[in-house]
Design a protein around this motif. Structure first.
Motif, mmCIF file in Angstrom:
data_model
loop_
_atom_site.group_PDB
_atom_site.id
_atom_site.type_symbol
_atom_site.label_atom_id
_atom_site.label_comp_id
_atom_site.label_asym_id
_atom_site.label_seq_id
_atom_site.Cartn_x
_atom_site.Cartn_y
_atom_site.Cartn_z
ATOM 1 N N PRO A 179 0.673 -1.202 0.009
ATOM 2 C CA PRO A 179 -0.032 0.089 -0.170
ATOM 3 C C PRO A 179 0.839 1.212 -0.056
ATOM 4 C CG PRO A 179 -0.727 -1.566 1.775
ATOM 5 C CD PRO A 179 0.401 -2.157 1.033
ATOM 6 N N ALA A 180 0.299 2.388 -0.484
ATOM 7 C CA ALA A 180 1.018 3.678 -0.727
ATOM 8 C C ALA A 180 1.492 4.189 0.484
ATOM 9 C CB ALA A 180 0.352 4.558 -1.583
ATOM 10 N N ASN A 181 0.602 4.099 1.439
ATOM 11 C CA ASN A 181 0.742 4.747 2.800
ATOM 12 C C ASN A 181 1.795 4.228 3.472
ATOM 13 O OD1 ASN A 181 -0.876 2.441 3.340
ATOM 14 N ND2 ASN A 181 -1.803 3.419 5.209
ATOM 15 N N ILE A 182 2.097 2.779 3.302
ATOM 16 C CA ILE A 182 3.168 1.942 4.043
ATOM 17 C C ILE A 182 4.416 2.259 3.391
ATOM 18 C CG2 ILE A 182 4.051 -0.190 4.322
ATOM 19 C CD1 ILE A 182 1.148 -1.163 4.968
ATOM 20 N N SER A 183 4.511 2.402 1.997
ATOM 21 C CA SER A 183 5.766 2.654 1.208
ATOM 22 C C SER A 183 6.194 4.128 1.649
ATOM 23 C CB SER A 183 5.443 2.596 -0.529
ATOM 24 O OG SER A 183 5.291 1.397 -0.835
ATOM 25 N N GLU A 184 5.171 5.113 1.563
ATOM 26 C CA GLU A 184 5.315 6.391 2.131
ATOM 27 C C GLU A 184 6.236 6.503 3.483
ATOM 28 O OE1 GLU A 184 1.945 8.453 1.428
ATOM 29 O OE2 GLU A 184 2.086 8.022 -0.609
ATOM 30 N N ALA A 185 5.652 5.777 4.276
ATOM 31 C CA ALA A 185 6.095 5.716 5.727
ATOM 32 C C ALA A 185 7.553 5.095 5.749
ATOM 33 C CB ALA A 185 5.062 4.767 6.654
ATOM 34 N N PHE A 186 7.615 4.255 5.153
ATOM 35 C CA PHE A 186 8.960 3.470 5.172
ATOM 36 C C PHE A 186 10.176 4.743 4.523
ATOM 37 C CE2 PHE A 186 12.863 1.808 3.091
ATOM 38 C CZ PHE A 186 13.273 1.056 4.296
ATOM 39 N N VAL A 187 9.761 5.486 3.429
ATOM 40 C CA VAL A 187 10.588 6.370 2.935
ATOM 41 C C VAL A 187 10.941 7.532 4.049
ATOM 42 C CG1 VAL A 187 10.833 8.316 1.013
ATOM 43 C CG2 VAL A 187 10.030 5.909 0.522
ATOM 44 N N LYS A 188 9.775 7.855 4.530
ATOM 45 C CA LYS A 188 10.110 8.681 5.675
ATOM 46 C C LYS A 188 10.920 8.612 6.698
ATOM 47 C CE LYS A 188 5.549 11.182 5.211
ATOM 48 N NZ LYS A 188 4.400 11.523 5.931
ATOM 49 N N LEU A 189 10.962 7.121 7.102
ATOM 50 C CA LEU A 189 12.128 6.668 7.989
ATOM 51 C C LEU A 189 13.621 6.648 7.467
ATOM 52 C CD1 LEU A 189 10.264 3.943 9.854
ATOM 53 C CD2 LEU A 189 10.844 5.781 11.016
ATOM 54 N N HIS A 190 13.497 5.997 6.185
ATOM 55 C CA HIS A 190 14.968 5.600 5.724
ATOM 56 C C HIS A 190 14.952 6.118 4.194
ATOM 57 C CE1 HIS A 190 16.034 3.170 8.999
ATOM 58 N NE2 HIS A 190 14.684 2.811 8.928
ATOM 59 N N PRO A 191 15.006 7.537 4.066
ATOM 60 C CA PRO A 191 14.875 8.297 2.682
ATOM 61 C C PRO A 191 16.026 7.632 1.685
ATOM 62 C CG PRO A 191 15.813 9.809 4.132
ATOM 63 C CD PRO A 191 15.135 8.578 5.084
ATOM 64 N N ASN A 192 16.897 7.193 2.077
ATOM 65 C CA ASN A 192 18.134 6.821 1.357
ATOM 66 C C ASN A 192 18.356 5.399 1.213
ATOM 67 O OD1 ASN A 192 18.878 9.569 0.824
ATOM 68 N ND2 ASN A 192 19.857 9.596 2.856
ATOM 69 N N ALA A 193 17.394 4.723 1.746
ATOM 70 C CA ALA A 193 17.638 3.183 1.825
ATOM 71 C C ALA A 193 17.132 2.449 0.630
ATOM 72 C CB ALA A 193 16.684 2.471 3.100
ATOM 73 N N THR A 194 17.601 1.234 0.355
ATOM 74 C CA THR A 194 17.267 0.429 -0.564
ATOM 75 C C THR A 194 16.443 -0.675 -0.051
ATOM 76 O OG1 THR A 194 19.302 0.852 -1.770
ATOM 77 C CG2 THR A 194 18.244 -1.177 -2.541
ATOM 78 N N ILE A 195 15.459 -0.781 -0.650
ATOM 79 C CA ILE A 195 14.477 -2.021 -0.184
ATOM 80 C C ILE A 195 15.039 -3.114 -0.792
ATOM 81 C CG2 ILE A 195 12.241 -2.989 0.135
ATOM 82 C CD1 ILE A 195 11.000 -0.044 0.273
ATOM 83 N N LEU A 196 15.217 -4.297 0.087
ATOM 84 C CA LEU A 196 15.663 -5.462 -0.464
ATOM 85 C C LEU A 196 14.642 -6.615 -0.729
ATOM 86 C CD1 LEU A 196 18.882 -6.016 2.097
ATOM 87 C CD2 LEU A 196 18.815 -4.985 -0.199
ATOM 88 N N LYS A 197 13.617 -6.450 0.222
ATOM 89 C CA LYS A 197 12.569 -7.405 0.024
ATOM 90 C C LYS A 197 11.327 -6.783 0.983
ATOM 91 C CE LYS A 197 11.308 -12.200 0.744
ATOM 92 N NZ LYS A 197 11.716 -13.414 1.133
#
Length: 144
Positions: A28-46
């Motif tokens: 869901p978009a709200n979950i993706s956005e919440a992750f990006v707020k926490l770790h804006p420079n991270a690479t999602i592995l899975k």
């Protein structure tokens, strides 16, 4: 007859694959956005989809970990890979592992932070995770 068996097996295989694809959900978009707020420079592995929880395994520079979100995009748990030297209570956890698992070496350590702020530590050894509380006291053993 052999062609009929092969055709039937192929049909079952295709239907099974379609059924698995139907079970896969989009993050869901709200979950993706919440992750990006926490770790804006991270690479999602899975992304792991374990309804109702979504877990993002990531790498952010030298930091590796995972963040779990509920359907409201609230963090329910974080996992952070840490060095053995970052374990609480200095040698309590390594000493426990040496005493109770004498043939094992610590393969990895994670600091788990729950939504309420409490911490536990998971220590990976062959085929198991040994869980300790925030003070370094043994809690449980789980299969890995």
């Amino acid at each position: 007859m052999n062609k009929l068996i092969i055709l039937f097996a192929f049909t079952v295989l295709i239907l099974s694959a379609c059924n698995q694809a139907a079970k896969t959900r989009q993050v869901p978009a709200n979950i993706s956005e919440a992750f990006v707020k926490l770790h804006p420079n991270a690479t999602i592995l899975k992304w792991n989809d374990e309804p109702p929880i979504w877990e993002a395994k990531y790498k952010d520079g030298e930091e590796k970990g995972a963040v779990s979100f509920n359907d409201k995009a609230e963090v329910t748990e974080t996992e952070l890979v840490i060095a053995e030297s970052q374990l609480p209570n200095a040698s309590a956890i390594p000493d426990y592992i040496k005493a109770h698992y004498p043939n094992e070496k610590i393969q990895g350590c994670e600091k788990i932070t729950k939504q309420d702020g409490s911490n536990t530590y998971e220590i990976q050894i062959t085929g198991k995770e040994i869980v300790f509380d925030g003070e370094g006291k043994y809690l449980s053993e789980e299969k890995d």
